[in-house]
Motif scaffolding. Structure first.
Motif, PDB file in Angstrom:
ATOM      1  N   LEU A  28       1.194  -1.012   0.451  1.00 62.59           N
ATOM      2  CA  LEU A  28       0.236   0.043   0.006  1.00 62.59           C
ATOM      3  C   LEU A  28       1.187   1.525   0.341  1.00 62.59           C
ATOM      4  O   LEU A  28       0.153   1.918  -0.192  1.00 62.59           O
ATOM      5  CB  LEU A  28      -0.983  -0.063   1.149  1.00 62.59           C
ATOM      6  CG  LEU A  28      -2.542  -1.234   1.032  1.00 62.59           C
ATOM      7  CD1 LEU A  28      -2.832  -0.980   2.565  1.00 62.59           C
ATOM      8  CD2 LEU A  28      -3.399  -0.609   0.127  1.00 62.59           C
ATOM      9  N   ASN A  29       1.801   1.240   0.804  1.00 66.46           N
ATOM     10  CA  ASN A  29       2.920   2.833   0.948  1.00 66.46           C
ATOM     11  C   ASN A  29       3.306   2.570  -0.377  1.00 66.46           C
ATOM     12  O   ASN A  29       3.721   4.014  -0.842  1.00 66.46           O
ATOM     13  CB  ASN A  29       3.620   2.284   2.008  1.00 66.46           C
ATOM     14  CG  ASN A  29       3.561   2.802   3.316  1.00 66.46           C
ATOM     15  OD1 ASN A  29       1.997   3.535   3.351  1.00 66.46           O
ATOM     16  ND2 ASN A  29       3.546   1.646   3.970  1.00 66.46           N
ATOM     17  N   ASP A  30       4.046   1.403  -1.047  1.00 65.86           N
ATOM     18  CA  ASP A  30       4.536   1.581  -2.108  1.00 65.86           C
ATOM     19  C   ASP A  30       3.900   2.280  -3.441  1.00 65.86           C
ATOM     20  O   ASP A  30       3.913   2.597  -4.134  1.00 65.86           O
ATOM     21  CB  ASP A  30       5.529   0.332  -2.957  1.00 65.86           C
ATOM     22  CG  ASP A  30       6.308  -0.292  -2.237  1.00 65.86           C
ATOM     23  OD1 ASP A  30       7.088   0.730  -1.317  1.00 65.86           O
ATOM     24  OD2 ASP A  30       7.212  -1.758  -2.020  1.00 65.86           O
ATOM     25  N   THR A  31       2.033   1.772  -3.326  1.00 70.87           N
ATOM     26  CA  THR A  31       1.037   2.448  -3.968  1.00 70.87           C
ATOM     27  C   THR A  31       1.402   3.398  -4.261  1.00 70.87           C
ATOM     28  O   THR A  31       0.844   4.521  -5.098  1.00 70.87           O
ATOM     29  CB  THR A  31       0.259   1.289  -4.111  1.00 70.87           C
ATOM     30  OG1 THR A  31       0.368  -0.412  -4.565  1.00 70.87           O
ATOM     31  CG2 THR A  31      -1.004   1.653  -5.305  1.00 70.87           C
ATOM     32  N   ALA A  32       1.196   4.117  -3.035  1.00 69.62           N
ATOM     33  CA  ALA A  32       0.721   5.463  -2.597  1.00 69.62           C
ATOM     34  C   ALA A  32       1.827   6.143  -3.202  1.00 69.62           C
ATOM     35  O   ALA A  32       1.939   7.371  -3.772  1.00 69.62           O
ATOM     36  CB  ALA A  32       0.223   5.668  -1.314  1.00 69.62           C
ATOM     37  N   GLN A  33       3.296   5.921  -3.068  1.00 70.81           N
ATOM     38  CA  GLN A  33       4.241   6.767  -3.492  1.00 70.81           C
ATOM     39  C   GLN A  33       4.701   6.305  -5.347  1.00 70.81           C
ATOM     40  O   GLN A  33       4.698   7.463  -5.956  1.00 70.81           O
ATOM     41  CB  GLN A  33       5.880   5.762  -3.190  1.00 70.81           C
ATOM     42  CG  GLN A  33       5.671   6.028  -1.716  1.00 70.81           C
ATOM     43  CD  GLN A  33       7.077   5.430  -1.382  1.00 70.81           C
ATOM     44  OE1 GLN A  33       7.698   5.153  -1.707  1.00 70.81           O
ATOM     45  NE2 GLN A  33       7.370   5.904   0.468  1.00 70.81           N
ATOM     46  N   LEU A  34       3.864   5.537  -5.415  1.00 69.34           N
ATOM     47  CA  LEU A  34       3.984   5.419  -6.761  1.00 69.34           C
ATOM     48  C   LEU A  34       2.873   6.455  -7.571  1.00 69.34           C
ATOM     49  O   LEU A  34       3.045   6.713  -9.058  1.00 69.34           O
ATOM     50  CB  LEU A  34       3.825   3.923  -7.672  1.00 69.34           C
ATOM     51  CG  LEU A  34       3.626   3.768  -8.959  1.00 69.34           C
ATOM     52  CD1 LEU A  34       4.830   4.223  -9.731  1.00 69.34           C
ATOM     53  CD2 LEU A  34       3.467   2.284  -9.149  1.00 69.34           C
ATOM     54  N   GLN A  35       1.148   6.340  -6.842  1.00 68.49           N
ATOM     55  CA  GLN A  35       0.637   7.293  -8.045  1.00 68.49           C
ATOM     56  C   GLN A  35       1.332   8.884  -7.126  1.00 68.49           C
ATOM     57  O   GLN A  35       0.745   8.978  -8.092  1.00 68.49           O
ATOM     58  CB  GLN A  35      -0.776   6.659  -6.509  1.00 68.49           C
ATOM     59  CG  GLN A  35      -1.077   6.186  -6.866  1.00 68.49           C
ATOM     60  CD  GLN A  35      -2.378   5.356  -5.903  1.00 68.49           C
ATOM     61  OE1 GLN A  35      -2.704   6.399  -5.279  1.00 68.49           O
ATOM     62  NE2 GLN A  35      -2.979   4.103  -6.349  1.00 68.49           N
TER      63      GLN A  35
END
Length: 140
Positions: A28-35
Motif C-alpha cells: 500500500l505504501n509503495d502504491t501510494a508513492q508510485l501514484q
C-alpha cells in the motif's frame, strides 16, 4: 502518505498473518508513492505540452521552422510550410491531450482501488480485534 501505513501487529500466534499484514502495508505504501510520482509526472507532461504548443515546428518535408499563426499551435491544426508549401500537422508526434486524460484516469482508478483496499482492511482488522481470542476465554 504517512496515513497509509497500517498497524503491523501479530494477531495471536499467527506469524504468517503478521507477515501478510506487513506485506500488505508495504504494498500500500509503495502504491501510494508510485501514484504520487505518477501524478507529478502527469502534471509535468501537461505543462510541457502547453509549452511545446508555443514553439516553432519543423516541416517534415524540408525542415523549415514554422511558427504558429496565433500564440500557440492548436490541437488538430494543419499548417502550410513557409518553405516548401506542403501541409503538415505540427503536433502530430507529440503526446495528445487524450493520452494525458487516459493516464490521469488510470492513476485515479488506482487511487480509488487503494482506498477501497484500505477500507476493507480496516473492517477486517476491527472485526478481528472484536473477536475474543482462545486465550482470553475462561475454561472449566
Amino acid at each position: 502518505l504517512s496515513d497509509l501505513r497500517l498497524p503491523i501487529q501479530a494477531r495471536g500466534s499467527s506469524n504468517i498473518a503478521s507477515a501478510g499484514l506487513a506485506e500488505l502495508g508495504k504494498c500500500l505504501n509503495d502504491t501510494a508513492q508510485l501514484q504520487s510520482r505518477a501524478m507529478a509526472a502527469l502534471d509535468r507532461i501537461g505543462k510541457q505540452q502547453v509549452a511545446l504548443r508555443r514553439f516553432p515546428m519543423a516541416c517534415p518535408s524540408c525542415g523549415t521552422l514554422n511558427v504558429p499563426c496565433g500564440l500557440a499551435w492548436g490541437a488538430g491544426d494543419i499548417a502550410a510550410c513557409s518553405g516548401c508549401g506542403h501541409s503538415f500537422v505540427p503536433l502530430a508526434h507529440g503526446l495528445q491531450d487524450s493520452d494525458l486524460f487516459v493516464l490521469h484516469s488510470a492513476v485515479m482508478k488506482l487511487r480509488e482501488k487503494e482506498e477501497r483496499v484500505q477500507y476493507l482492511e480496516h473492517i477486517v482488522n476491527s472485526r478481528a480485534s472484536a473477536t475474543p481470542s482462545c486465550s482470553s476465554r475462561t475454561g472449566s
